[in-house]
Motif scaffolding. Structure first.
Motif, PDB file in Angstrom:
ATOM      1  N   LEU A  72       3.102  14.011 -26.275  1.00  0.00           N
ATOM      2  CA  LEU A  72       2.957  12.564 -26.086  1.00  0.00           C
ATOM      3  C   LEU A  72       2.438  12.184 -24.698  1.00  0.00           C
ATOM      4  O   LEU A  72       1.995  11.041 -24.519  1.00  0.00           O
ATOM      5  CB  LEU A  72       4.313  11.871 -26.314  1.00  0.00           C
ATOM      6  N   SER A  73       2.535  13.093 -23.755  1.00  0.00           N
ATOM      7  CA  SER A  73       2.296  12.847 -22.327  1.00  0.00           C
ATOM      8  C   SER A  73       3.514  12.153 -21.735  1.00  0.00           C
ATOM      9  O   SER A  73       4.330  11.558 -22.471  1.00  0.00           O
ATOM     10  CB  SER A  73       1.033  12.013 -22.069  1.00  0.00           C
ATOM     11  N   LYS A  74       3.647  12.214 -20.440  1.00  0.00           N
ATOM     12  CA  LYS A  74       4.816  11.624 -19.788  1.00  0.00           C
ATOM     13  C   LYS A  74       4.851  10.118 -19.998  1.00  0.00           C
ATOM     14  O   LYS A  74       5.909   9.530 -20.271  1.00  0.00           O
ATOM     15  CB  LYS A  74       4.787  11.952 -18.297  1.00  0.00           C
ATOM     16  N   HIS A  75       3.677   9.484 -19.878  1.00  0.00           N
ATOM     17  CA  HIS A  75       3.606   8.028 -20.055  1.00  0.00           C
ATOM     18  C   HIS A  75       3.978   7.630 -21.484  1.00  0.00           C
ATOM     19  O   HIS A  75       4.735   6.678 -21.715  1.00  0.00           O
ATOM     20  CB  HIS A  75       2.193   7.543 -19.709  1.00  0.00           C
ATOM     21  N   GLY A  76       3.433   8.368 -22.463  1.00  0.00           N
ATOM     22  CA  GLY A  76       3.756   8.066 -23.857  1.00  0.00           C
ATOM     23  C   GLY A  76       5.219   8.307 -24.179  1.00  0.00           C
ATOM     24  O   GLY A  76       5.825   7.555 -24.949  1.00  0.00           O
ATOM     25  N   PHE A  77       5.794   9.356 -23.577  1.00  0.00           N
ATOM     26  CA  PHE A  77       7.210   9.647 -23.790  1.00  0.00           C
ATOM     27  C   PHE A  77       8.083   8.508 -23.265  1.00  0.00           C
ATOM     28  O   PHE A  77       9.047   8.108 -23.932  1.00  0.00           O
ATOM     29  CB  PHE A  77       7.573  10.959 -23.077  1.00  0.00           C
ATOM     30  N   ILE A  79       7.186   5.325 -22.855  1.00  0.00           N
ATOM     31  CA  ILE A  79       7.010   4.122 -23.685  1.00  0.00           C
ATOM     32  C   ILE A  79       7.779   4.256 -24.997  1.00  0.00           C
ATOM     33  O   ILE A  79       8.477   3.325 -25.427  1.00  0.00           O
ATOM     34  CB  ILE A  79       5.513   3.867 -23.960  1.00  0.00           C
ATOM     35  N   CYS A  80       7.667   5.422 -25.631  1.00  0.00           N
ATOM     36  CA  CYS A  80       8.397   5.642 -26.888  1.00  0.00           C
ATOM     37  C   CYS A  80       9.905   5.562 -26.663  1.00  0.00           C
ATOM     38  O   CYS A  80      10.641   4.981 -27.476  1.00  0.00           O
ATOM     39  CB  CYS A  80       8.016   7.000 -27.467  1.00  0.00           C
ATOM     40  N   GLY A  81      10.365   6.163 -25.559  1.00  0.00           N
ATOM     41  CA  GLY A  81      11.790   6.090 -25.248  1.00  0.00           C
ATOM     42  C   GLY A  81      12.249   4.668 -24.992  1.00  0.00           C
ATOM     43  O   GLY A  81      13.334   4.263 -25.429  1.00  0.00           O
ATOM     44  N   GLY A  82      11.393   3.892 -24.294  1.00  0.00           N
ATOM     45  CA  GLY A  82      11.738   2.489 -24.040  1.00  0.00           C
ATOM     46  C   GLY A  82      11.807   1.674 -25.317  1.00  0.00           C
ATOM     47  O   GLY A  82      12.704   0.820 -25.482  1.00  0.00           O
ATOM     48  N   LEU A  83      10.892   1.926 -26.268  1.00  0.00           N
ATOM     49  CA  LEU A  83      10.900   1.206 -27.542  1.00  0.00           C
ATOM     50  C   LEU A  83      12.127   1.580 -28.372  1.00  0.00           C
ATOM     51  O   LEU A  83      12.721   0.723 -29.041  1.00  0.00           O
ATOM     52  CB  LEU A  83       9.619   1.507 -28.322  1.00  0.00           C
ATOM     53  N   LEU A  84      12.522   2.851 -28.319  1.00  0.00           N
ATOM     54  CA  LEU A  84      13.736   3.260 -29.026  1.00  0.00           C
ATOM     55  C   LEU A  84      14.969   2.596 -28.433  1.00  0.00           C
ATOM     56  O   LEU A  84      15.862   2.136 -29.167  1.00  0.00           O
ATOM     57  CB  LEU A  84      13.890   4.789 -28.966  1.00  0.00           C
ATOM     58  N   CYS A  85      15.022   2.535 -27.103  1.00  0.00           N
ATOM     59  CA  CYS A  85      16.161   1.867 -26.447  1.00  0.00           C
ATOM     60  C   CYS A  85      16.189   0.387 -26.793  1.00  0.00           C
ATOM     61  O   CYS A  85      17.267  -0.181 -27.032  1.00  0.00           O
ATOM     62  CB  CYS A  85      16.069   2.053 -24.929  1.00  0.00           C
ATOM     63  N   ALA A  86      15.009  -0.233 -26.834  1.00  0.00           N
ATOM     64  CA  ALA A  86      14.943  -1.650 -27.199  1.00  0.00           C
ATOM     65  C   ALA A  86      15.405  -1.862 -28.634  1.00  0.00           C
ATOM     66  O   ALA A  86      16.123  -2.822 -28.941  1.00  0.00           O
ATOM     67  CB  ALA A  86      13.516  -2.176 -27.017  1.00  0.00           C
ATOM     68  N   LEU A 202       9.173   0.058 -35.359  1.00  0.00           N
ATOM     69  CA  LEU A 202       7.829   0.250 -35.901  1.00  0.00           C
ATOM     70  C   LEU A 202       6.824   0.481 -34.774  1.00  0.00           C
ATOM     71  O   LEU A 202       5.921   1.325 -34.898  1.00  0.00           O
ATOM     72  CB  LEU A 202       7.431  -0.976 -36.734  1.00  0.00           C
ATOM     73  N   SER A 203       6.988  -0.245 -33.675  1.00  0.00           N
ATOM     74  CA  SER A 203       6.116  -0.049 -32.518  1.00  0.00           C
ATOM     75  C   SER A 203       6.262   1.356 -31.950  1.00  0.00           C
ATOM     76  O   SER A 203       5.279   1.972 -31.511  1.00  0.00           O
ATOM     77  CB  SER A 203       6.442  -1.084 -31.436  1.00  0.00           C
TER      78      SER A 203
END
Length: 215
Positions: A72-77, A79-86, A202-203
């Motif tokens: 995912l790359s560090k940036h993608g990881f 963002i994905c982690g932030g969306l999961l937390c949200a 979904l995001s």
């Protein structure tokens, strides 16, 4: 018809008709609000399922961050982690709203049941008392005193709860459905939070696929 309605002899009948229609209409609206409470359980189940799924994926991401980051790359990881937390955050808010909705629904049902029972008993006693008053030729006020009921109920409450209750009653003093407002308000927020939970999850999926495809 206008001449008949102006006849003072039938004014009590007209008022009786108006109150009967208004009470029936209010009862129908109340039943519609009660039916809306049926939506709490399915929405809560969906929110719970989504929350468990998001939490499980977030735990997997944390435990396998070194293996997932290259895909995912560090940036993608991040963002994905932030969306999961949200998504998990919205899920917790949805659970809180569902809890409040269930509490409001149960309180309404309990109050309505006991209120009807006490009202039936009061009407029976009222007829006996009015019969005695008529025999002695006196007039008695036998109606239930709502002000005293609210005053006695609010006595053990903390000061802020008393102020909140007075404020709500003042703002909705002419609304016969005031008892259902907390239920509908919490149900509305349950819908908002569940929608936010779903959209952020979904995001997460969309962003995850985009970053994975870009590597």
């Amino acid at each position: 018809m206008s001449e008949i309605s102006e006849d003072p002899r039938i004014q009590p009948l007209l008022e009786w008709n108006r109150l009967a229609r208004e009470n029936t209409e209010n009862a129908i609206v109340s039943s519609m609000f009660e039916a809306a409470a049926c939506a709490i359980e399915p929405i809560e189940k969906f929110s719970t399922w989504l929350l468990v799924g998001a939490a499980a994926i977030a735990s997997f991401f944390i435990a396998n961050s070194e293996k997932i980051t290259p895909f995912l790359s560090k940036h993608g990881f991040l963002i994905c982690g932030g969306l999961l937390c949200a998504s998990c955050f919205f899920g917790l808010l949805a659970k809180l709203a569902a809890l409040r909705s269930n509490i409001a629904s149960q309180i309404n049902l309990a109050v309505l049941k006991t209120f009807k029972e006490h009202l039936v008993n009061h009407e029976e006693e009222e007829q006996k008392i009015q019969g005695g008053a008529e025999f002695w030729g006196i007039n008695l006020q036998t109606g239930v005193r709502i002000e005293r009921i609210l005053s006695e109920f609010s006595k053990p409450l903390p000061w802020w709860a008393k102020l909140l209750m007075k404020w709500k009653l003042k703002n909705h003093e002419n609304n016969p459905q005031v008892g259902y407002l907390p239920l509908i308000n919490n149900l509305t927020w349950l819908g908002y939070f569940t929608a936010g939970q779903s959209l952020t999850f979904l995001s997460f999926l969309i962003v995850g696929f985009i970053y994975a495809a870009a590597i």
